[in-house]
Write a protein that holds these residues in place. Structure first.
Motif, PDB file in Angstrom:
ATOM      1  N   THR A 183       8.069 -35.055  14.474  1.00  0.00           N
ATOM      2  CA  THR A 183       7.356 -34.697  13.256  1.00  0.00           C
ATOM      3  C   THR A 183       7.707 -33.268  12.863  1.00  0.00           C
ATOM      4  OG1 THR A 183       5.427 -33.772  14.384  1.00  0.00           O
ATOM      5  CG2 THR A 183       5.444 -36.165  14.004  1.00  0.00           C
ATOM      6  N   PRO A 184       7.398 -32.884  11.612  1.00  0.00           N
ATOM      7  CA  PRO A 184       7.636 -31.488  11.229  1.00  0.00           C
ATOM      8  C   PRO A 184       7.000 -30.497  12.199  1.00  0.00           C
ATOM      9  CG  PRO A 184       7.201 -32.796   9.283  1.00  0.00           C
ATOM     10  CD  PRO A 184       6.948 -33.706  10.457  1.00  0.00           C
ATOM     11  N   ASN A 185       5.750 -30.747  12.608  1.00  0.00           N
ATOM     12  CA  ASN A 185       5.075 -29.815  13.516  1.00  0.00           C
ATOM     13  C   ASN A 185       5.735 -29.771  14.886  1.00  0.00           C
ATOM     14  OD1 ASN A 185       3.212 -29.020  11.629  1.00  0.00           O
ATOM     15  ND2 ASN A 185       1.616 -30.434  12.303  1.00  0.00           N
ATOM     16  N   GLN A 186       6.223 -30.921  15.360  1.00  0.00           N
ATOM     17  CA  GLN A 186       6.893 -30.936  16.659  1.00  0.00           C
ATOM     18  C   GLN A 186       8.208 -30.172  16.608  1.00  0.00           C
ATOM     19  OE1 GLN A 186       7.109 -35.147  17.301  1.00  0.00           O
ATOM     20  NE2 GLN A 186       5.050 -35.290  18.182  1.00  0.00           N
ATOM     21  N   ARG A 187       8.904 -30.296  15.501  1.00  0.00           N
ATOM     22  CA  ARG A 187      10.166 -29.576  15.371  1.00  0.00           C
ATOM     23  C   ARG A 187       9.914 -28.080  15.322  1.00  0.00           C
ATOM     24  NH1 ARG A 187      14.751 -33.236  12.900  1.00  0.00           N
ATOM     25  NH2 ARG A 187      15.734 -31.998  14.503  1.00  0.00           N
ATOM     26  N   LEU A 188       8.859 -27.702  14.641  1.00  0.00           N
ATOM     27  CA  LEU A 188       8.499 -26.298  14.573  1.00  0.00           C
ATOM     28  C   LEU A 188       8.069 -25.797  15.949  1.00  0.00           C
ATOM     29  CD1 LEU A 188       8.170 -23.935  12.581  1.00  0.00           C
ATOM     30  CD2 LEU A 188       5.823 -24.694  12.211  1.00  0.00           C
ATOM     31  N   ALA A 189       7.322 -26.615  16.679  1.00  0.00           N
ATOM     32  CA  ALA A 189       6.860 -26.229  18.013  1.00  0.00           C
ATOM     33  C   ALA A 189       8.025 -26.053  18.974  1.00  0.00           C
ATOM     34  CB  ALA A 189       5.887 -27.284  18.550  1.00  0.00           C
ATOM     35  N   SER A 190       9.028 -26.913  18.855  1.00  0.00           N
ATOM     36  CA  SER A 190      10.198 -26.807  19.721  1.00  0.00           C
ATOM     37  C   SER A 190      10.936 -25.498  19.484  1.00  0.00           C
ATOM     38  CB  SER A 190      11.137 -27.996  19.462  1.00  0.00           C
ATOM     39  OG  SER A 190      12.252 -27.949  20.320  1.00  0.00           O
ATOM     40  N   SER A 191      11.117 -25.144  18.218  1.00  0.00           N
ATOM     41  CA  SER A 191      11.788 -23.890  17.888  1.00  0.00           C
ATOM     42  C   SER A 191      10.955 -22.689  18.327  1.00  0.00           C
ATOM     43  CB  SER A 191      12.050 -23.812  16.384  1.00  0.00           C
ATOM     44  OG  SER A 191      13.023 -24.756  15.990  1.00  0.00           O
ATOM     45  N   THR A 192       9.641 -22.774  18.138  1.00  0.00           N
ATOM     46  CA  THR A 192       8.758 -21.676  18.534  1.00  0.00           C
ATOM     47  C   THR A 192       8.808 -21.452  20.034  1.00  0.00           C
ATOM     48  OG1 THR A 192       7.285 -22.176  16.676  1.00  0.00           O
ATOM     49  CG2 THR A 192       6.379 -20.836  18.455  1.00  0.00           C
ATOM     50  N   TRP A 193       8.848 -22.545  20.782  1.00  0.00           N
ATOM     51  CA  TRP A 193       8.962 -22.428  22.244  1.00  0.00           C
ATOM     52  C   TRP A 193      10.243 -21.698  22.635  1.00  0.00           C
ATOM     53  CZ3 TRP A 193      12.796 -24.754  25.342  1.00  0.00           C
ATOM     54  CH2 TRP A 193      12.623 -24.583  26.711  1.00  0.00           C
ATOM     55  N   ALA A 194      11.349 -22.038  21.982  1.00  0.00           N
ATOM     56  CA  ALA A 194      12.629 -21.393  22.303  1.00  0.00           C
ATOM     57  C   ALA A 194      12.590 -19.898  22.007  1.00  0.00           C
ATOM     58  CB  ALA A 194      13.760 -22.059  21.517  1.00  0.00           C
ATOM     59  N   VAL A 195      11.929 -19.523  20.916  1.00  0.00           N
ATOM     60  CA  VAL A 195      11.775 -18.101  20.607  1.00  0.00           C
ATOM     61  C   VAL A 195      11.023 -17.407  21.736  1.00  0.00           C
ATOM     62  CG1 VAL A 195      10.672 -16.439  19.059  1.00  0.00           C
ATOM     63  CG2 VAL A 195      11.865 -18.416  18.114  1.00  0.00           C
ATOM     64  N   GLY A 196       9.982 -18.064  22.260  1.00  0.00           N
ATOM     65  CA  GLY A 196       9.206 -17.502  23.353  1.00  0.00           C
ATOM     66  C   GLY A 196      10.031 -17.319  24.613  1.00  0.00           C
ATOM     67  N   ILE A 197      10.958 -18.247  24.874  1.00  0.00           N
ATOM     68  CA  ILE A 197      11.825 -18.119  26.048  1.00  0.00           C
ATOM     69  C   ILE A 197      12.676 -16.860  25.933  1.00  0.00           C
ATOM     70  CG2 ILE A 197      13.765 -19.154  27.299  1.00  0.00           C
ATOM     71  CD1 ILE A 197      11.066 -20.536  27.752  1.00  0.00           C
ATOM     72  N   VAL A 198      13.214 -16.616  24.755  1.00  0.00           N
ATOM     73  CA  VAL A 198      14.026 -15.416  24.549  1.00  0.00           C
ATOM     74  C   VAL A 198      13.191 -14.165  24.767  1.00  0.00           C
ATOM     75  CG1 VAL A 198      15.331 -14.074  22.859  1.00  0.00           C
ATOM     76  CG2 VAL A 198      15.609 -16.548  22.955  1.00  0.00           C
ATOM     77  N   LYS A 199      12.020 -14.109  24.169  1.00  0.00           N
ATOM     78  CA  LYS A 199      11.182 -12.911  24.255  1.00  0.00           C
ATOM     79  C   LYS A 199      10.687 -12.648  25.669  1.00  0.00           C
ATOM     80  CE  LYS A 199       9.503 -12.785  19.499  1.00  0.00           C
ATOM     81  NZ  LYS A 199       8.313 -12.805  18.610  1.00  0.00           N
ATOM     82  N   ALA A 200      10.522 -13.722  26.474  1.00  0.00           N
ATOM     83  CA  ALA A 200       9.982 -13.576  27.820  1.00  0.00           C
ATOM     84  C   ALA A 200      11.014 -13.122  28.841  1.00  0.00           C
ATOM     85  CB  ALA A 200       9.355 -14.893  28.271  1.00  0.00           C
TER      86      ALA A 200
END
Length: 436
Positions: free
Chosen positions: A389-406
């Motif tokens: 879904t749109p929200n799941q796709r957004l959540a997947s990308s948001t998670w990846a951003v968090g991996i970079v920042k962490a």
């Protein structure tokens, strides 16, 4: 994907299926099924009755015969009488399983399963599921409204919409002369990004080619068209000359189609890997990523072209990482399996886009990047082409951003296999129900 030759879409992932992408010499079996959709264009254009094999909107169903579909569209198309007669005459000569041959090839190579083509298919064959309208879906339906719908439908049924896709896949090559975007404006951006991707991920990037998908030039030469059609349908070029000529005449019959440069012809992007398929390799097919001009035009139209072309390419390269690292393998099946691979590719692409060693885009642009995936989310939960879904796709990308920042060491990159394992651990949370 269980086939030997492998194709993955971009965010773009897999379409619910009516699409006619096929590669003839390698025919298998496939079924038609139209699911997720917004369907504005068809409802507007196909409201009259079509006899027995018809949907509630009046359009023939996926199971209708080829002749029924041609008869229905020809009766309504804004075409000269002689051109209508040519279409009906050709229809009598085409085999009854003409569409199935093409769909079988598309199923085998995954070309019919891209999110981008799903949006196009849904504008033609609305189904049972619908997501909230996004700017991109609104734009797509507007593009269908520009043209004579019934001429467009005829091209769809006869394989004309798929010609640019297969032309790029079968005859495309990587070259410095290639341009990306109808006006070539994305050429430097995408070639630089591809160079960066090749050095970023721990796979053999040198063996992966990048090439464009063009519209008008795909219809410029009848002999070239006939050859591509022969591969699509599994016969000889001589058998396809008549179809090639008719498709070109249909393309040129409506000025709105721009001689083939209308974005609907090239609204697609995908990654392809022929490894293990002798027939695909015999055709000279290599590992490649193909980017359609129509996608760039669409993203520009909705204000996402600052990052979207790069994020789409990064998503497609993510599929190549999945191929190389066997990340398509999982215990999941059907729609859940497709959703997993597409959401993972979203995450792989976003990780590259935000990483210091990748594109290093800032948070504001990251949000814009995420929106390019959000805009092509779908709610086709029962479709084999479900991408999330749109929200799941957004959540997947948001998670990846968090991996970079962490990451403590911002210069360190996570390898493909490790990233895949991390994503699989997070997947249950990403796809958890989110309705309020």
């Amino acid at each position: 994907m269980s086939t030997q030759a492998r194709l993955a879409d971009t965010d773009i992932g897999n379409s619910p299926e009516v699409s006619m992408k096929k590669l003839g010499t390698l025919v298998a079996t496939a079924a038609l099924a139209s699911t997720s959709a917004f369907g504005v264009a068809v409802t507007a254009h196909a409201a009259d009755g079509a006899g027995t094999a018809a949907t509630t909107s009046g359009a023939p169903t996926a199971s209708a015969s080829l002749q029924q579909k041609l008869d229905w569209a020809v009766a309504r198309a804004n075409l000269p009488a002689d051109l209508k007669a040519k279409v009906l005459e050709l229809g009598k000569r085409l085999p009854a399983n003409d569409e199935q041959r093409l769909q079988a090839l598309g199923d085998r190579f995954g070309i019919g399963d891209t999110t981008w083509r799903e949006l196009i298919n849904n504008s033609i064959n609305p189904g049972d599921y619908a997501c909230a309208t996004t700017p991109l879906t609104t734009w797509i339906n507007g593009k269908v409204d520009e043209i004579d719908f019934y001429t467009y439908y005829l091209l769809y049924v006869m394989g004309g919409l798929d010609l640019p896709t297969y032309d790029a896949l079968i005859l495309g090559t990587e070259s410095r002369a290639n341009t990306f975007g109808v006006d070539g404006s994305y050429t430097n951006e995408l070639t630089r990004t591809m160079k960066n991707l090749r050095s970023f991920w721990d796979v053999d990037g040198a063996s992966i080619q990048l090439m464009p998908m063009k519209g008008k030039q795909s219809f410029a030469d009848v002999d070239r068209m006939a050859y591509v059609l022969s591969v699509m349908y599994g016969d000889s070029p001589a058998d396809e000359v008549s179809r090639a000529k008719l498709i070109r005449e249909l393309v040129n019959s409506d000025p709105a189609l721009r001689g083939g440069d209308h974005p609907l012809f090239t609204f697609n992007a995908f990654a392809f890997d022929p490894t293990g398929d002798a027939e695909a390799e015999e055709l000279g097919l290599t590992k490649r990523i193909i980017m359609g001009d129509g996608i760039m035009e669409g993203m520009r139209a909705v204000g996402l072209d600052v990052t979207a072309p790069r994020s789409i390419l990064s998503h497609e390269y993510g599929h190549q990482v999945q191929y190389a690292k066997n990340l398509f393998d999982s215990p999941l099946r059907g729609p859940e399996a497709t959703r997993r691979t597409e959401l993972m590719a979203d995450a792989l692409g976003t990780y590259f886009m935000t990483h210091k060693q990748g594109q290093a885009i800032n948070d504001q642009k990251v949000l814009q990047n995420e929106q390019s995936f959000y805009n092509v989310g779908d709610c086709s939960f029962t479709s084999s082409g479900h991408h999330g879904t749109p929200n799941q796709r957004l959540a997947s990308s948001t998670w990846a951003v968090g991996i970079v920042k962490a990451q403590a060491n911002q210069g360190h990159t996570v390898g493909g296999s490790q990233f895949g394992a991390m994503f699989d651990a997070k997947l249950p949370q990403i796809v958890a129900p989110d309705a309020k």
